[in-house]
Enzyme design. Structure first.
Site, PDB file in Angstrom:
ATOM      1  N   ASN A   7      20.679   7.261 -11.211  1.00 48.59           N
ATOM      2  CA  ASN A   7      20.020   6.934  -9.953  1.00 48.59           C
ATOM      3  C   ASN A   7      19.406   5.547 -10.099  1.00 48.59           C
ATOM      4  O   ASN A   7      18.397   5.359 -10.750  1.00 48.59           O
ATOM      5  CB  ASN A   7      18.950   7.998  -9.663  1.00 48.59           C
ATOM      6  CG  ASN A   7      18.369   7.855  -8.283  1.00 48.59           C
ATOM      7  OD1 ASN A   7      18.766   6.966  -7.516  1.00 48.59           O
ATOM      8  ND2 ASN A   7      17.420   8.706  -7.956  1.00 48.59           N
ATOM      9  N   ARG A  66      24.551   7.622  -7.750  1.00 53.63           N
ATOM     10  CA  ARG A  66      24.063   7.361  -6.407  1.00 53.63           C
ATOM     11  C   ARG A  66      24.696   6.051  -5.961  1.00 53.63           C
ATOM     12  O   ARG A  66      24.559   5.024  -6.630  1.00 53.63           O
ATOM     13  CB  ARG A  66      22.549   7.224  -6.449  1.00 53.63           C
ATOM     14  CG  ARG A  66      21.969   6.828  -5.145  1.00 53.63           C
ATOM     15  CD  ARG A  66      20.499   6.590  -5.289  1.00 53.63           C
ATOM     16  NE  ARG A  66      19.986   6.084  -4.041  1.00 53.63           N
ATOM     17  CZ  ARG A  66      18.814   5.497  -3.909  1.00 53.63           C
ATOM     18  NH1 ARG A  66      18.033   5.379  -4.966  1.00 53.63           N
ATOM     19  NH2 ARG A  66      18.401   5.060  -2.752  1.00 53.63           N
ATOM     20  N   HIS A 154      18.693   6.958   2.409  1.00 51.00           N
ATOM     21  CA  HIS A 154      17.892   8.091   1.883  1.00 51.00           C
ATOM     22  C   HIS A 154      18.538   9.440   2.178  1.00 51.00           C
ATOM     23  O   HIS A 154      17.862  10.475   2.251  1.00 51.00           O
ATOM     24  CB  HIS A 154      16.453   8.098   2.472  1.00 51.00           C
ATOM     25  CG  HIS A 154      15.581   6.997   1.967  1.00 51.00           C
ATOM     26  ND1 HIS A 154      14.733   6.280   2.787  1.00 51.00           N
ATOM     27  CD2 HIS A 154      15.423   6.480   0.730  1.00 51.00           C
ATOM     28  CE1 HIS A 154      14.090   5.381   2.074  1.00 51.00           C
ATOM     29  NE2 HIS A 154      14.491   5.476   0.822  1.00 51.00           N
ATOM     30  N   HIS A 180      10.302  10.339   4.678  1.00 54.72           N
ATOM     31  CA  HIS A 180      10.478   9.948   3.268  1.00 54.72           C
ATOM     32  C   HIS A 180       9.664   8.674   3.074  1.00 54.72           C
ATOM     33  O   HIS A 180      10.075   7.578   3.481  1.00 54.72           O
ATOM     34  CB  HIS A 180      11.967   9.715   2.963  1.00 54.72           C
ATOM     35  CG  HIS A 180      12.211   9.268   1.554  1.00 54.72           C
ATOM     36  ND1 HIS A 180      12.792  10.069   0.596  1.00 54.72           N
ATOM     37  CD2 HIS A 180      11.929   8.090   0.933  1.00 54.72           C
ATOM     38  CE1 HIS A 180      12.851   9.423  -0.542  1.00 54.72           C
ATOM     39  NE2 HIS A 180      12.337   8.211  -0.356  1.00 54.72           N
ATOM     40  N   LEU A 181       8.489   8.817   2.459  1.00 54.18           N
ATOM     41  CA  LEU A 181       7.589   7.667   2.308  1.00 54.18           C
ATOM     42  C   LEU A 181       7.423   7.355   0.822  1.00 54.18           C
ATOM     43  O   LEU A 181       6.549   7.906   0.142  1.00 54.18           O
ATOM     44  CB  LEU A 181       6.222   7.984   2.943  1.00 54.18           C
ATOM     45  CG  LEU A 181       6.243   8.523   4.385  1.00 54.18           C
ATOM     46  CD1 LEU A 181       4.848   8.906   4.840  1.00 54.18           C
ATOM     47  CD2 LEU A 181       6.858   7.491   5.338  1.00 54.18           C
ATOM     48  N   GLY A 182       8.312   6.517   0.292  1.00 49.26           N
ATOM     49  CA  GLY A 182       8.224   6.082  -1.099  1.00 49.26           C
ATOM     50  C   GLY A 182       8.047   4.579  -1.091  1.00 49.26           C
ATOM     51  O   GLY A 182       7.454   4.027  -0.154  1.00 49.26           O
ATOM     52  N   ARG A 213       9.082  -4.556   1.891  1.00 55.19           N
ATOM     53  CA  ARG A 213      10.019  -4.809   2.994  1.00 55.19           C
ATOM     54  C   ARG A 213       9.296  -4.697   4.336  1.00 55.19           C
ATOM     55  O   ARG A 213       8.430  -3.834   4.500  1.00 55.19           O
ATOM     56  CB  ARG A 213      11.158  -3.784   2.962  1.00 55.19           C
ATOM     57  CG  ARG A 213      12.246  -4.106   1.984  1.00 55.19           C
ATOM     58  CD  ARG A 213      13.275  -3.006   1.935  1.00 55.19           C
ATOM     59  NE  ARG A 213      13.038  -2.116   0.819  1.00 55.19           N
ATOM     60  CZ  ARG A 213      13.699  -0.977   0.613  1.00 55.19           C
ATOM     61  NH1 ARG A 213      14.629  -0.589   1.466  1.00 55.19           N
ATOM     62  NH2 ARG A 213      13.445  -0.231  -0.433  1.00 55.19           N
ATOM     63  N   ASP A 253       1.665  -1.320  -3.918  1.00 53.66           N
ATOM     64  CA  ASP A 253       1.426   0.088  -4.230  1.00 53.66           C
ATOM     65  C   ASP A 253       0.374   0.649  -3.273  1.00 53.66           C
ATOM     66  O   ASP A 253      -0.745   0.137  -3.193  1.00 53.66           O
ATOM     67  CB  ASP A 253       0.943   0.204  -5.689  1.00 53.66           C
ATOM     68  CG  ASP A 253       0.936   1.644  -6.162  1.00 53.66           C
ATOM     69  OD1 ASP A 253       0.381   2.517  -5.459  1.00 53.66           O
ATOM     70  OD2 ASP A 253       1.504   1.901  -7.241  1.00 53.66           O
ATOM     71  N   GLU A 348      16.040  13.835  -5.653  1.00 51.85           N
ATOM     72  CA  GLU A 348      17.342  13.217  -5.369  1.00 51.85           C
ATOM     73  C   GLU A 348      18.319  13.414  -6.522  1.00 51.85           C
ATOM     74  O   GLU A 348      19.496  13.663  -6.297  1.00 51.85           O
ATOM     75  CB  GLU A 348      17.146  11.730  -5.058  1.00 51.85           C
ATOM     76  CG  GLU A 348      16.512  11.519  -3.696  1.00 51.85           C
ATOM     77  CD  GLU A 348      15.949  10.133  -3.493  1.00 51.85           C
ATOM     78  OE1 GLU A 348      14.962   9.795  -4.194  1.00 51.85           O
ATOM     79  OE2 GLU A 348      16.478   9.394  -2.665  1.00 51.85           O
TER      80      GLU A 348
HETATM   81  P1  ADP Z   1      10.702   5.091  -5.216  1.00 52.79           P
HETATM   82  O1  ADP Z   1      11.187   4.783  -3.834  1.00 52.79           O
HETATM   83  O2  ADP Z   1      10.512   3.898  -6.076  1.00 52.79           O
HETATM   84  O3  ADP Z   1      11.389   6.268  -5.876  1.00 52.79           O
HETATM   85  P2  ADP Z   1       8.397   6.854  -4.992  1.00 52.79           P
HETATM   86  O4  ADP Z   1       8.925   7.902  -4.088  1.00 52.79           O
HETATM   87  O5  ADP Z   1       8.138   7.217  -6.412  1.00 52.79           O
HETATM   88  O6  ADP Z   1       9.229   5.521  -4.906  1.00 52.79           O
HETATM   89  O7  ADP Z   1       7.054   6.297  -4.358  1.00 52.79           O
HETATM   90  C1  ADP Z   1       6.389   5.242  -4.961  1.00 52.79           C
HETATM   91  C2  ADP Z   1       5.127   4.941  -4.192  1.00 52.79           C
HETATM   92  O8  ADP Z   1       4.356   6.128  -4.006  1.00 52.79           O
HETATM   93  C3  ADP Z   1       4.226   4.006  -4.979  1.00 52.79           C
HETATM   94  O9  ADP Z   1       4.494   2.690  -4.648  1.00 52.79           O
HETATM   95  C4  ADP Z   1       2.858   4.385  -4.497  1.00 52.79           C
HETATM   96  O10 ADP Z   1       2.506   3.480  -3.482  1.00 52.79           O
HETATM   97  C5  ADP Z   1       3.007   5.740  -3.859  1.00 52.79           C
HETATM   98  N1  ADP Z   1       2.117   6.755  -4.419  1.00 52.79           N
HETATM   99  C6  ADP Z   1       2.279   7.502  -5.536  1.00 52.79           C
HETATM  100  N2  ADP Z   1       1.219   8.322  -5.709  1.00 52.79           N
HETATM  101  C7  ADP Z   1       0.374   8.099  -4.693  1.00 52.79           C
HETATM  102  C8  ADP Z   1      -0.902   8.601  -4.281  1.00 52.79           C
HETATM  103  N3  ADP Z   1      -1.541   9.550  -4.979  1.00 52.79           N
HETATM  104  N4  ADP Z   1      -1.451   8.126  -3.149  1.00 52.79           N
HETATM  105  C9  ADP Z   1      -0.843   7.163  -2.434  1.00 52.79           C
HETATM  106  N5  ADP Z   1       0.342   6.645  -2.747  1.00 52.79           N
HETATM  107  C10 ADP Z   1       0.955   7.089  -3.859  1.00 52.79           C
END
Ligand code: ADP
Length: 361
Positions: A7, A66, A154, A180-182, A213, A253, A348
């Site tokens: 991945n 992936r 995603h 999906h909030l990463g 982004r 972050d 994933e």
């Molecule tokens: P990726 O898309 O890189 O796989 P993730 O799904 O692991 O990303 O999400 C990463 C983001 O999640 C980090 O940038 C961080 O902002 C956020 N994150 C992780 N833990 C927390 C938390 N406890 N509170 C707020 N945001 C968080």
């Protein structure tokens, strides 16, 4: 069957090894994981060396990759052969940042493990069910003829969450919005298990505000900036210097931005814009679905930030959403809530392993 999953993210490649005797009904954890740091280009020689060292004692029967872009052709995962590689290469015209790197990864493994079958699991595949009115951009029709349309990304995460929601609720939700909030972020409107709309578009730059982004911005801004800025510089601004980082000036972050927002006005603004856009786009997904019965939070921010979950649900309170005070993974809405809210830990790599297993028959 031992399945190795690759991945590739923006800064590392995660390797996971799964052991499936049959298709598991419940998600299982990999029995081995590792990662290799990388910076957008594979330094072929050193990555090959690192991979050989990491995998020298490992036994696996197949590899699941992936692959970001499957274009119009790939509506599900597929066993990789010469023709599939050629298609992935052609699709690099649509997604140069992603598909060439994915192809390089496939070719490195082909070289290191020539007898091992490889399966491509496409990020776009889950969205092939979107109707023409959801995917066609209202530019000249020639755009669509050239392959310019909404593809959405995603997909593996949305597919996993859809199955998980069905498992948790013991039925398939009819009208579900998945958030999906990463680091990257997108929403998906899922009707009876099928994607009917999503916020990412032709590229993974569209839609929600993300870590670095921008998400969607008025295209007129880009035309204006291109009078004085090169395409490359603008691309760097949009992909790497925007979003949470660009507005806050502090960090990409969410944890840092949340902490700083108490005292720092730009961090606060960054958070406010993030939430404003998130809620307005959830509204747009609800419009596409003609309603909502299930809302899902997933990925780093979605799963872990109770502040973001609370704020979103507070702003959408007109829908009759109520959250439990105590929350764990699973159902986090209270029994009297008109919308069921789920917190799902997206997996994933597990979904890629599962699809690879299915492809291997
Ligand atoms: P990726 O898309 O890189 O796989 P993730 O799904 O692991 O990303 O999400 C990463 C983001 O999640 C980090 O940038 C961080 O902002 C956020 N994150 C992780 N833990 C927390 C938390 N406890 N509170 C707020 N945001 C968080």
């Amino acid at each position: 069957m031992q399945i190795l999953v690759l991945n590739r993210g923006s800064s590392s490649v995660k390797l996971s090894l799964y052991d499936f005797k049959a298709a598991p009904k419940e998600p299982i954890a990999p029995h081995w994981e590792d990662k290799i740091e990388w910076k957008n280009v594979w330094d072929q020689g050193s990555i090959e060396k690192e991979l050989s060292a990491k995998l020298k004692d490992k036994r696996f029967d197949c590899i699941g990759h992936r692959v970001v872009h499957g274009g119009r052709k790939y509506q599900k995962s597929t066993l990789i052969n010469k023709e599939v590689k050629e298609e992935i290469r052609k699709l690099a015209d649509l997604a140069p940042l992603h598909n060439l790197a994915d192809l390089e990864g496939i070719e490195i493994f082909e070289k290191l493990f020539p007898k091992c079958p490889q399966v491509a699991v496409f990020d776009t595949a889950f969205h092939h069910t979107m109707a023409p009115e959801a995917i066609v951009y209202p530019g000249p029709y020639e755009w669509f003829e050239k392959g310019i349309q909404k593809y959405g990304f995603h997909g593996t995460s949305f597919q996993y969450c859809t199955k998980r929601a069905q498992h948790l609720l013991k039925k398939l939700p009819e009208k579900m919005v998945i958030c999906h909030l990463g680091s990257g972020a997108s929403l998906c409107a899922v009707k009876n298990g099928k994607s009917i709309d999503t916020t990412m578009g032709f590229t993974p730059l569209d839609g929600l505000m993300m870590d670095t982004r921008s998400g969607n911005v008025d295209p007129g801004i880009l035309l204006h900036l291109l009078k004085t800025q090169s395409v490359e510089d603008l691309s760097t601004d949009l992909y790497e210097k925007s979003g949470l980082l660009g507005l806050s000036g502090i960090s990409s972050d969410m944890r840092d931005v949340l902490e700083a927002s108490v005292t720092n006005p730009r961090a606060k603004l960054s958070l406010d814009v993030y939430l404003h856009r998130l809620c307005s786009m959830i509204g747009s997904m609800i419009g596409s679905l003609n309603g909502i019965d299930t809302l899902v939070f997933t990925a780093g921010i979605g799963e872990n930030s109770t502040y973001i979950q609370d704020e979103v649900c507070k702003r959408l309170c007109f829908l009759g959403i109520h959250l439990k005070k105590q929350r764990d993974k699973g159902i986090i809405s209270s029994p009297d809530s008109k919308v069921t809210v789920l917190l799902i830990h997206t997996q994933e790599a597990f979904e890629i392993a599962l699809q690879t297993f299915e492809q291997m028959g």
